[in-house]
Design a protein around this motif. Structure first.
Motif, PDB file in Angstrom:
ATOM      1  N   ASP A 230       0.799  -1.095  -0.163  1.00 60.20           N
ATOM      2  CA  ASP A 230      -0.095  -0.103   0.105  1.00 60.20           C
ATOM      3  C   ASP A 230       0.969   1.354   0.084  1.00 60.20           C
ATOM      4  N   ALA A 231       2.077   1.246   0.711  1.00 59.87           N
ATOM      5  CA  ALA A 231       2.960   2.378   0.804  1.00 59.87           C
ATOM      6  C   ALA A 231       3.674   2.713  -0.516  1.00 59.87           C
ATOM      7  N   LEU A 232       3.794   1.413  -1.370  1.00 66.90           N
ATOM      8  CA  LEU A 232       4.457   1.743  -2.710  1.00 66.90           C
ATOM      9  C   LEU A 232       3.400   2.280  -3.770  1.00 66.90           C
ATOM     10  N   LYS A 233       1.951   2.222  -3.698  1.00 68.26           N
ATOM     11  CA  LYS A 233       1.126   2.509  -4.556  1.00 68.26           C
ATOM     12  C   LYS A 233       0.994   4.098  -4.603  1.00 68.26           C
ATOM     13  N   PRO A 234       0.953   4.732  -5.811  1.00 68.03           N
ATOM     14  CA  PRO A 234       0.798   6.106  -5.760  1.00 68.03           C
ATOM     15  C   PRO A 234      -0.578   6.716  -5.149  1.00 68.03           C
ATOM     16  N   GLN A 235      -0.597   7.788  -4.455  1.00 65.91           N
ATOM     17  CA  GLN A 235      -1.586   8.173  -3.467  1.00 65.91           C
ATOM     18  C   GLN A 235      -2.485   9.015  -4.482  1.00 65.91           C
ATOM     19  N   SER A 236      -3.818   9.007  -4.495  1.00 65.76           N
ATOM     20  CA  SER A 236      -4.725   9.836  -5.364  1.00 65.76           C
ATOM     21  C   SER A 236      -5.035  11.027  -4.895  1.00 65.76           C
ATOM     22  N   GLY A 237      -4.549  11.356  -3.530  1.00 66.82           N
ATOM     23  CA  GLY A 237      -5.131  12.602  -3.080  1.00 66.82           C
ATOM     24  C   GLY A 237      -4.591  12.851  -1.895  1.00 66.82           C
ATOM     25  N   PHE A 238      -4.798  14.197  -1.000  1.00 64.31           N
ATOM     26  CA  PHE A 238      -4.435  14.464   0.264  1.00 64.31           C
ATOM     27  C   PHE A 238      -5.587  14.670   1.197  1.00 64.31           C
ATOM     28  N   SER A 239      -5.390  14.829   2.428  1.00 59.17           N
ATOM     29  CA  SER A 239      -6.221  14.922   3.349  1.00 59.17           C
ATOM     30  C   SER A 239      -7.195  16.407   3.267  1.00 59.17           C
ATOM     31  N   GLY A 240      -6.312  17.185   2.522  1.00 57.61           N
ATOM     32  CA  GLY A 240      -6.889  18.567   2.809  1.00 57.61           C
ATOM     33  C   GLY A 240      -7.960  18.565   1.223  1.00 57.61           C
ATOM     34  N   GLY A 241      -8.093  17.635   0.496  1.00 59.02           N
ATOM     35  CA  GLY A 241      -9.002  17.577  -0.843  1.00 59.02           C
ATOM     36  C   GLY A 241      -7.977  18.013  -1.883  1.00 59.02           C
ATOM     37  N   PHE A 242      -6.610  18.369  -1.869  1.00 58.50           N
ATOM     38  CA  PHE A 242      -5.875  18.645  -2.989  1.00 58.50           C
ATOM     39  C   PHE A 242      -5.517  17.138  -3.565  1.00 58.50           C
ATOM     40  N   ASN A 243      -5.468  17.256  -5.087  1.00 58.37           N
ATOM     41  CA  ASN A 243      -4.888  16.210  -5.770  1.00 58.37           C
ATOM     42  C   ASN A 243      -3.665  16.571  -6.542  1.00 58.37           C
ATOM     43  N   VAL A 244      -3.165  15.908  -7.545  1.00 52.65           N
ATOM     44  CA  VAL A 244      -2.011  16.318  -8.351  1.00 52.65           C
ATOM     45  C   VAL A 244      -1.976  17.280  -9.337  1.00 52.65           C
ATOM     46  N   ILE A 245      -3.327  17.563  -9.893  1.00 47.98           N
ATOM     47  CA  ILE A 245      -3.526  18.396 -10.932  1.00 47.98           C
ATOM     48  C   ILE A 245      -3.559  19.864 -10.169  1.00 47.98           C
ATOM     49  N   HIS A 246      -3.937  19.930  -8.831  1.00 49.39           N
ATOM     50  CA  HIS A 246      -4.097  21.303  -8.136  1.00 49.39           C
ATOM     51  C   HIS A 246      -2.577  21.603  -7.910  1.00 49.39           C
ATOM     52  N   LEU A 247      -1.559  20.782  -7.563  1.00 46.39           N
ATOM     53  CA  LEU A 247      -0.362  21.022  -7.322  1.00 46.39           C
ATOM     54  C   LEU A 247       0.070  21.461  -8.525  1.00 46.39           C
ATOM     55  N   VAL A 248       0.079  20.820  -9.643  1.00 46.80           N
ATOM     56  CA  VAL A 248       0.854  21.295 -10.864  1.00 46.80           C
ATOM     57  C   VAL A 248       0.264  22.769 -11.215  1.00 46.80           C
ATOM     58  N   ILE A 249      -0.777  23.258 -11.053  1.00 43.06           N
ATOM     59  CA  ILE A 249      -1.438  24.511 -11.362  1.00 43.06           C
ATOM     60  C   ILE A 249      -0.729  25.561 -10.431  1.00 43.06           C
ATOM     61  N   ILE A 250      -0.771  25.197  -9.157  1.00 42.20           N
ATOM     62  CA  ILE A 250      -0.039  26.085  -8.167  1.00 42.20           C
ATOM     63  C   ILE A 250       1.378  26.192  -8.410  1.00 42.20           C
ATOM     64  N   ALA A 251       1.867  25.149  -9.006  1.00 41.12           N
ATOM     65  CA  ALA A 251       3.322  25.378  -9.297  1.00 41.12           C
ATOM     66  C   ALA A 251       3.501  26.328 -10.643  1.00 41.12           C
ATOM     67  N   LEU A 252       2.710  26.221 -11.736  1.00 36.50           N
ATOM     68  CA  LEU A 252       2.565  27.200 -12.869  1.00 36.50           C
ATOM     69  C   LEU A 252       2.456  28.523 -12.388  1.00 36.50           C
ATOM     70  N   ILE A 253       1.579  28.747 -11.495  1.00 39.23           N
ATOM     71  CA  ILE A 253       1.175  30.172 -11.079  1.00 39.23           C
ATOM     72  C   ILE A 253       2.357  30.816 -10.411  1.00 39.23           C
ATOM     73  N   ALA A 254       2.964  29.950  -9.662  1.00 42.20           N
ATOM     74  CA  ALA A 254       4.007  30.504  -8.900  1.00 42.20           C
ATOM     75  C   ALA A 254       5.286  30.686  -9.665  1.00 42.20           C
ATOM     76  N   PHE A 255       5.397  29.941 -10.890  1.00 45.31           N
ATOM     77  CA  PHE A 255       6.620  30.217 -11.822  1.00 45.31           C
ATOM     78  C   PHE A 255       6.515  31.569 -12.596  1.00 45.31           C
ATOM     79  N   LEU A 256       4.948  31.751 -12.949  1.00 42.04           N
ATOM     80  CA  LEU A 256       4.764  32.961 -13.544  1.00 42.04           C
ATOM     81  C   LEU A 256       4.954  34.086 -12.920  1.00 42.04           C
ATOM     82  N   LEU A 257       4.489  34.032 -11.642  1.00 41.25           N
ATOM     83  CA  LEU A 257       4.613  35.343 -10.747  1.00 41.25           C
ATOM     84  C   LEU A 257       5.975  35.594 -10.893  1.00 41.25           C
ATOM     85  N   GLY A 258       6.926  34.559 -10.453  1.00 39.24           N
ATOM     86  CA  GLY A 258       8.185  34.895 -10.078  1.00 39.24           C
ATOM     87  C   GLY A 258       8.970  35.426 -11.575  1.00 39.24           C
TER      88      GLY A 258
END
Length: 261
Positions: A230-258
């Protein structure tokens, strides 16, 4: 008046052999010379291969005795009491003092000596001795005597009465010791059997515990393996409701702002 005759007293008159299988059986033949002259003797038998005579010839000095040993050679089987036909012949005659011991037997060959006397002895073969009985004679008679049974007409008279007290049978010391030894051996055997059964129970209990531990270890191993997978399997989300797509969008916004700043 004629010349005196030789006299030789022989004892015993019957040669009694107590049979023992595969053993040489010796007896002693005593020759006594009551006269004042020297007497030569010679012992013969009808079965020379069966008996050994020592010495078979010799001299008996005046007023003296001499022993002769007769040995029955070892026999395999007892032929039966009363069936023995063996006989012995003792010849004796006066002898001059100049004749040596080695030549004593020559006096009886071809009638060299005159006035030869002889005595015949028979052989009695007795059966093997019986082994001694371990039970004393008086006790053996009591044990061997049969108990008189009550007749059918008398038995009903005793059916309603209390049983009579009977003294326990007397046993010889040897049988009592044997019974005590048997009881001791039986007690020791039962003790060992109980110990063996206890060891078997302990062994079965240990085996059950080992099986239980093995099952527990097997279940724990399976659970540990499942958690690792179970530990080796990719996790689909976090306890706060964020998933991988949300993280990618936040990273792009931070890059553009920089870049803009």
């Amino acid at each position: 008046m004629g010349s005196p005759e030789p006299q030789l007293q022989i004892s015993p008159q019957d040669l009694r052999f107590r049979f023992e299988p595969r053993k040489n059986i010796p007896i002693t033949l005593s020759l006594h010379n009551p006269t004042s002259d020297r007497i030569a003797f010679k012992v013969k038998t009808t079965s020379p291969k069966k008996y050994c005579v020592r010495p078979s010839s010799g001299f008996v000095e005046p007023s003296s005795s001499r022993d002769v040993q007769v040995i029955m050679q070892a026999q395999k089987e007892f032929s039966g009491q009363g069936d023995c036909k063996d006989k012995f012949l003792v010849q004796y005659v006066f002898a001059s003092p100049d004749i040596t011991e080695a030549r004593a037997g020559e006096l009886f060959e071809n009638g060299r000596a005159n006035n030869i006397k002889q005595a015949k002895l028979r052989v009695i073969l007795q059966g093997p001795a019986k082994p001694p009985s371990p039970v004393p004679e008086g006790v053996e008679e009591e044990m061997a005597s049969p108990v008189k049974a009550q007749s059918p007409a008398v038995l009903p008279m005793y059916m309603d009465r209390a049983p009579m007290e009977v003294d326990p049978p007397r046993h010889p010391v040897g049988s009592i010791q044997s019974e005590e030894q048997l009881m001791a051996v039986t007690k020791e055997r039962n003790k060992l059997r109980d110990q063996v059964q206890g060891m078997e129970r302990d062994n079965a209990d240990i085996k059950r515990r080992l099986d239980a531990l093995q099952l527990q270890n097997t279940g724990a191993s399976k659970m540990h393996g499942n958690s690792a997978l179970d530990a080796l399997k990719p996790q689909s989300g976090f306890s706060g409701g964020f998933n991988v797509i949300h993280l990618v969008i936040i990273a792009l916004i931070a890059f553009l702002l920089g870049k803009l700043l």
